[in-house]
Motif scaffolding. Structure first.
Motif, PDB file in Angstrom:
ATOM      1  N   GLU A 158       0.823  -1.217   0.000  1.00  0.00           N
ATOM      2  CA  GLU A 158       0.000   0.000   0.000  1.00  0.00           C
ATOM      3  C   GLU A 158       0.849   1.255   0.000  1.00  0.00           C
ATOM      4  O   GLU A 158       0.473   2.275  -0.588  1.00  0.00           O
ATOM      5  CB  GLU A 158      -0.932  -0.010   1.216  1.00  0.00           C
ATOM      6  CG  GLU A 158      -2.053  -1.033   1.123  1.00  0.00           C
ATOM      7  CD  GLU A 158      -2.985  -0.995   2.328  1.00  0.00           C
ATOM      8  OE1 GLU A 158      -2.602  -0.364   3.344  1.00  0.00           O
ATOM      9  OE2 GLU A 158      -4.077  -1.581   2.242  1.00  0.00           O
ATOM     10  N   LEU A 197      -3.854  -3.813  -3.762  1.00  0.00           N
ATOM     11  CA  LEU A 197      -3.703  -2.632  -4.613  1.00  0.00           C
ATOM     12  C   LEU A 197      -4.693  -1.551  -4.167  1.00  0.00           C
ATOM     13  O   LEU A 197      -5.906  -1.718  -4.281  1.00  0.00           O
ATOM     14  CB  LEU A 197      -3.956  -3.021  -6.072  1.00  0.00           C
ATOM     15  CG  LEU A 197      -3.272  -2.194  -7.144  1.00  0.00           C
ATOM     16  CD1 LEU A 197      -1.757  -2.271  -7.018  1.00  0.00           C
ATOM     17  CD2 LEU A 197      -3.689  -2.669  -8.534  1.00  0.00           C
ATOM     18  N   ASN A 198      -4.157  -0.463  -3.651  1.00  0.00           N
ATOM     19  CA  ASN A 198      -5.013   0.611  -3.139  1.00  0.00           C
ATOM     20  C   ASN A 198      -4.954   1.868  -3.982  1.00  0.00           C
ATOM     21  O   ASN A 198      -5.707   2.819  -3.755  1.00  0.00           O
ATOM     22  CB  ASN A 198      -4.602   0.958  -1.705  1.00  0.00           C
ATOM     23  CG  ASN A 198      -3.164   1.423  -1.616  1.00  0.00           C
ATOM     24  OD1 ASN A 198      -2.311   0.987  -2.381  1.00  0.00           O
ATOM     25  ND2 ASN A 198      -2.887   2.326  -0.681  1.00  0.00           N
ATOM     26  N   ALA A 199      -4.042   1.902  -4.968  1.00  0.00           N
ATOM     27  CA  ALA A 199      -3.878   3.042  -5.866  1.00  0.00           C
ATOM     28  C   ALA A 199      -3.014   2.584  -7.027  1.00  0.00           C
ATOM     29  O   ALA A 199      -2.566   1.430  -7.068  1.00  0.00           O
ATOM     30  CB  ALA A 199      -3.220   4.215  -5.125  1.00  0.00           C
ATOM     31  N   TYR A 200      -2.778   3.494  -7.980  1.00  0.00           N
ATOM     32  CA  TYR A 200      -1.948   3.128  -9.122  1.00  0.00           C
ATOM     33  C   TYR A 200      -0.567   2.678  -8.650  1.00  0.00           C
ATOM     34  O   TYR A 200       0.055   3.310  -7.784  1.00  0.00           O
ATOM     35  CB  TYR A 200      -1.793   4.298 -10.087  1.00  0.00           C
ATOM     36  CG  TYR A 200      -0.791   3.995 -11.189  1.00  0.00           C
ATOM     37  CD1 TYR A 200      -1.178   3.291 -12.332  1.00  0.00           C
ATOM     38  CD2 TYR A 200       0.553   4.368 -11.051  1.00  0.00           C
ATOM     39  CE1 TYR A 200      -0.260   2.980 -13.331  1.00  0.00           C
ATOM     40  CE2 TYR A 200       1.480   4.061 -12.046  1.00  0.00           C
ATOM     41  CZ  TYR A 200       1.072   3.365 -13.176  1.00  0.00           C
ATOM     42  OH  TYR A 200       1.987   3.053 -14.145  1.00  0.00           O
ATOM     43  N   LYS A 201      -0.074   1.572  -9.239  1.00  0.00           N
ATOM     44  CA  LYS A 201       1.275   1.073  -8.963  1.00  0.00           C
ATOM     45  C   LYS A 201       1.947   0.715 -10.294  1.00  0.00           C
ATOM     46  O   LYS A 201       1.293   0.241 -11.231  1.00  0.00           O
ATOM     47  CB  LYS A 201       1.263  -0.195  -8.096  1.00  0.00           C
ATOM     48  CG  LYS A 201       0.377  -0.137  -6.853  1.00  0.00           C
ATOM     49  CD  LYS A 201       0.964   0.713  -5.761  1.00  0.00           C
ATOM     50  CE  LYS A 201       0.039   0.720  -4.543  1.00  0.00           C
ATOM     51  NZ  LYS A 201       0.495   1.637  -3.489  1.00  0.00           N
ATOM     52  N   GLN A 237      -7.629  -8.562  -7.788  1.00  0.00           N
ATOM     53  CA  GLN A 237      -8.133  -7.300  -7.221  1.00  0.00           C
ATOM     54  C   GLN A 237      -9.547  -7.476  -6.665  1.00  0.00           C
ATOM     55  O   GLN A 237     -10.385  -8.137  -7.269  1.00  0.00           O
ATOM     56  CB  GLN A 237      -8.156  -6.218  -8.295  1.00  0.00           C
ATOM     57  CG  GLN A 237      -6.781  -5.718  -8.710  1.00  0.00           C
ATOM     58  CD  GLN A 237      -6.894  -4.490  -9.583  1.00  0.00           C
ATOM     59  OE1 GLN A 237      -7.156  -3.390  -9.100  1.00  0.00           O
ATOM     60  NE2 GLN A 237      -6.692  -4.684 -10.891  1.00  0.00           N
ATOM     61  N   GLU A 287     -11.258  -4.606  -5.906  1.00  0.00           N
ATOM     62  CA  GLU A 287     -11.890  -3.493  -6.620  1.00  0.00           C
ATOM     63  C   GLU A 287     -10.871  -2.957  -7.621  1.00  0.00           C
ATOM     64  O   GLU A 287      -9.673  -2.939  -7.342  1.00  0.00           O
ATOM     65  CB  GLU A 287     -12.350  -2.391  -5.669  1.00  0.00           C
ATOM     66  CG  GLU A 287     -11.266  -1.802  -4.793  1.00  0.00           C
ATOM     67  CD  GLU A 287     -11.806  -0.719  -3.888  1.00  0.00           C
ATOM     68  OE1 GLU A 287     -12.015   0.404  -4.383  1.00  0.00           O
ATOM     69  OE2 GLU A 287     -12.030  -1.015  -2.708  1.00  0.00           O
ATOM     70  N   LYS A 293      -8.227  -1.116  -9.712  1.00  0.00           N
ATOM     71  CA  LYS A 293      -7.287  -0.002  -9.605  1.00  0.00           C
ATOM     72  C   LYS A 293      -6.334  -0.101 -10.799  1.00  0.00           C
ATOM     73  O   LYS A 293      -6.004  -1.186 -11.265  1.00  0.00           O
ATOM     74  CB  LYS A 293      -6.478  -0.074  -8.311  1.00  0.00           C
ATOM     75  CG  LYS A 293      -7.321  -0.006  -7.036  1.00  0.00           C
ATOM     76  CD  LYS A 293      -7.895   1.371  -6.815  1.00  0.00           C
ATOM     77  CE  LYS A 293      -8.685   1.447  -5.505  1.00  0.00           C
ATOM     78  NZ  LYS A 293      -9.313   2.770  -5.306  1.00  0.00           N
ATOM     79  N   GLN A 294      -5.860   1.039 -11.256  1.00  0.00           N
ATOM     80  CA  GLN A 294      -4.963   1.065 -12.391  1.00  0.00           C
ATOM     81  C   GLN A 294      -3.558   0.614 -11.989  1.00  0.00           C
ATOM     82  O   GLN A 294      -3.093   0.880 -10.889  1.00  0.00           O
ATOM     83  CB  GLN A 294      -4.895   2.471 -12.986  1.00  0.00           C
ATOM     84  CG  GLN A 294      -6.189   2.927 -13.651  1.00  0.00           C
ATOM     85  CD  GLN A 294      -6.551   2.077 -14.856  1.00  0.00           C
ATOM     86  OE1 GLN A 294      -5.692   1.835 -15.717  1.00  0.00           O
ATOM     87  NE2 GLN A 294      -7.792   1.632 -14.930  1.00  0.00           N
TER      88      GLN A 294
END
Length: 429
Positions: free
Chosen positions: A75, A110-114, A138, A140, A142-143
Motif C-alpha cells: 500500500e 492494490l489501493n492506488a496506481y502502482k 483485485q 476493486e 485499480k490502475q
C-alpha cells in the motif's frame, strides 16, 4: 518515490541497495522473518563483495528498510519490483509459482496506481501473465502497469554491475510506463533501451545463452587442442584480438555453472520447443558443458591409474570466485564423481560450503594446506585469488604425489613444472 522490492535474495537485496544509493526510499519485503532480521542488522545472507558495507550505509541513511508485512508495504509503495526466484522445473521450464504468488499479493492489496516491475528472470510472455494475475486478484479495480526490467548481474561483481550497468532494458506496453522507468534510472550513465515486454524478456535469455555458447565453444575447441598438442590459451588470445569476437568468456575450463546460465539456457530451449522451434546450437552448448569436466578427470586417471583409495584435494566449491553460490557448480559434480570412484576427497573454499548430501563423504578443510596434505592430486576448480598465491614449494613436500590438474587454466604451468610438479590444464599439455 517509494519503491518496494519483493524478495530479498541475491537479486532483490542488490537491487534494493542500488535504488537506495540512487536516492530513492526503498523497502525490502520478504516472508522469511529470520532473513529480514539479519538484513535489519546489516548482515547479508549471501557472500558478495561490497554488499555488507553498502547495506550498513543505506540502513544508516534511512533510505532503506526491511519488513515482513505484505499489505502495509504494498500500500505504501509507488513502484514495486518483483525479485523472487524462478527455479527450473525438471523439464527445463521456469517455475513461476513465486511470481504468481507475488502478483496475487499485489492485486489483493492494490489501493492506488502502482508500477509493477519484473526484475526476476522469466520466460517470454510472463509480463502478460503477471498483469492477468494482478488483475484477477483485485477486490476493486485499480490502475496499474507491469513492465519487464531484467537484471544483468555477474555474481562476484553484482554490486558493481548494478551501480555501473552497461545497459538498461525496459519492456513496457505503454509510453507512460516506459517513461516512468526512464525517470527512475535518470542518474544512470548508460544506454536505455525501451522495447516491448516480450522482447525484453527474450533479451535476457538470449544474452546469457550467447555467453554460454562462447564458453562451450572454447571448451570444445580445447579438446581438439589436447589432441593436437596446442595451447588453447594462445588460440583464445589470438581469436579474442578480433574485436568482433572479443576475449570475454573465452577462457577454457571445466564448464559453466551457477544460478543463471544453466537455468536460462534450459528455459530458452523449453520455450523454443513449446513453439515448435529448434535451437540446435544451444542444445550442443548444453551437451558440451555437461561432459567437459570429464576430460580433466580422464587426464587424471591416465596419470594416477584410478582414484580408488587416493586422496584428492579439491580447491574451490563455488561455481566462480567471489561468491558462495554452489548451484550447478562443476566442482560439486567432480566431487561426486570422485566419491563414486572411491577417492578420499578433501575440499577447500574461502566462502562456499559443501552441500548437505556431500558432508558425510567429503572433508571440508579450513586451509589449503590441510586439503593438500598427503594428496595424490590437486584439482583447481574455482579461480579464487587465494589459490593463485599458494606457496607451491612448501606444499609440494606435504603431498603424496605432486600432481596438479588445473580446471581453470590459471596457474603458471612452466613454474610448477620446473618445481617438479606434474601439471595439466584444459587444452594445455
Amino acid at each position: 518515490m517509494n519503491i518496494l522490492v519483493i524478495g530479498t535474495g541475491y537479486v532483490g537485496t542488490t537491487t534494493a541497495l542500488v535504488l537506495a544509493e540512487m536516492g530513492w526510499n526503498v523497502t525490502g519485503l520478504d516472508t522469511d522473518v529470520g532473513k529480514i532480521e539479519r538484513l535489519r542488522q546489516g548482515l547479508p545472507h549471501f557472500y558478495e563483495p561490497g554488499v555488507e558495507p553498502m547495506l550498513r550505509k543505506q540502513l544508516d541513511s534511512g533510505r532503506l528498510r526491511f519488513t515482513a508485512h505484505t499489505r502495509e508495504a504494498i500500500e505504501a509503495a509507488d513502484t514495486i519490483f518483483i525479485c523472487v526466484g524462478t527455479p527450473p522445473l525438471p523439464d527445463g521450464s521456469a517455475d513461476l509459482r513465486y511470481i504468481k504468488q507475488v502478483a496475487e499479493d499485489i492485486g489483493r492489496n492494490l489501493n492506488a496506481y502502482k508500477l509493477v516491475v519484473i526484475k526476476s528472470t522469466v520466460p517470454v510472455g510472463t509480463q502478460r501473465r503477471v498483469a492477468e494475475w494482478v488483475g484477477a486478484a483485485q477486490t476493486e479495480p485499480k490502475q496499474f502497469d507491469v513492465v519487464s526490467n531484467p537484471e544483468f548481474l555477474r555474481e562476484g561483481k553484482a554490486l558493481y554491475d548494478a551501480l555501473h550497468p552497461d545497459r538498461i532494458i525496459i519492456g513496457a506496453d505503454t509510453v507512460s510506463a516506459g517513461q516512468r522507468m526512464k525517470n527512475m534510472y535518470h542518474s544512470m550513465d548508460c544506454p536505455i533501451l525501451v522495447t516491448t515486454p516480450k522482447t525484453a524478456e527474450l533479451i535476457k535469455y538470449a544474452a546469457n545463452s550467447f555467453l554460454a555458447t562462447k564458453i562451450s565453444y572454447i571448451n570444445e575447441l580445447s579438446r581438439l587442442c589436447d589432441k593436437l598438442g596446442i595451447n588453447v590459451k594462445e588460440v583464445a588470445q589470438g581469436i579474442g584480438l578480433d574485436p568482433r569476437i572479443g576475449t570475454s568468456f573465452l577462457q577454457a575450463g571445466i564448464g559453466y555453472g551457477g544460478s543463471c546460465f544453466p537455468k536460462d539456457v534450459a528455459s530458452l530451449l523449453h520455450t523454443a520447443h513449446e513453439h515448435g522451434s529448434e535451437l540446435k546450437l544451444l542444445e550442443e552448448v548444453v551437451a558440451v558443458n555437461r561432459t567437459q569436466y570429464m576430460h580433466l578427470l580422464e587426464k587424471a586417471r591416465a596419470r594416477l591409474g584410478d582414484f580408488s583409495g587416493k586422496k584428492v584435494a579439491l580447491l574451490g566449491l563455488a561455481f566462480k570466485p567471489d561468491t558462495d553460490d554452489i548451484r550447478e557448480s562443476i566442482a560439486i559434480r567432480i566431487a561426486e564423481r570422485l566419491v563414486d570412484e572411491r577417492a578420499y576427497v578433501a575440499a577447500h573454499d574461502p566462502a562456499a560450503v559443501l552441500p548437505a548430501e556431500l558432508c558425510a563423504s567429503v572433508a571440508q578443510c579450513s586451509s589449503v594446506e590441510q586439503a593438500m596434505q598427503d594428496a595424490h592430486a590437486v584439482f583447481l576448480c574455482t579461480e579464487w585469488d587465494e589459490y593463485l598465491s599458494i606457496d607451491w614449494a612448501a606444499v609440494k613436500h606435504s603431498m603424496h604425489q605432486p600432481n596438479i590438474f588445473d580446471g581453470r587454466n590459471v596457474l603458471d604451468a612452466g613454474k610448477l613444472t620446473t618445481m617438479g610438479f606434474f601439471y595439466q590444464g584444459v587444452g594445455y599439455r
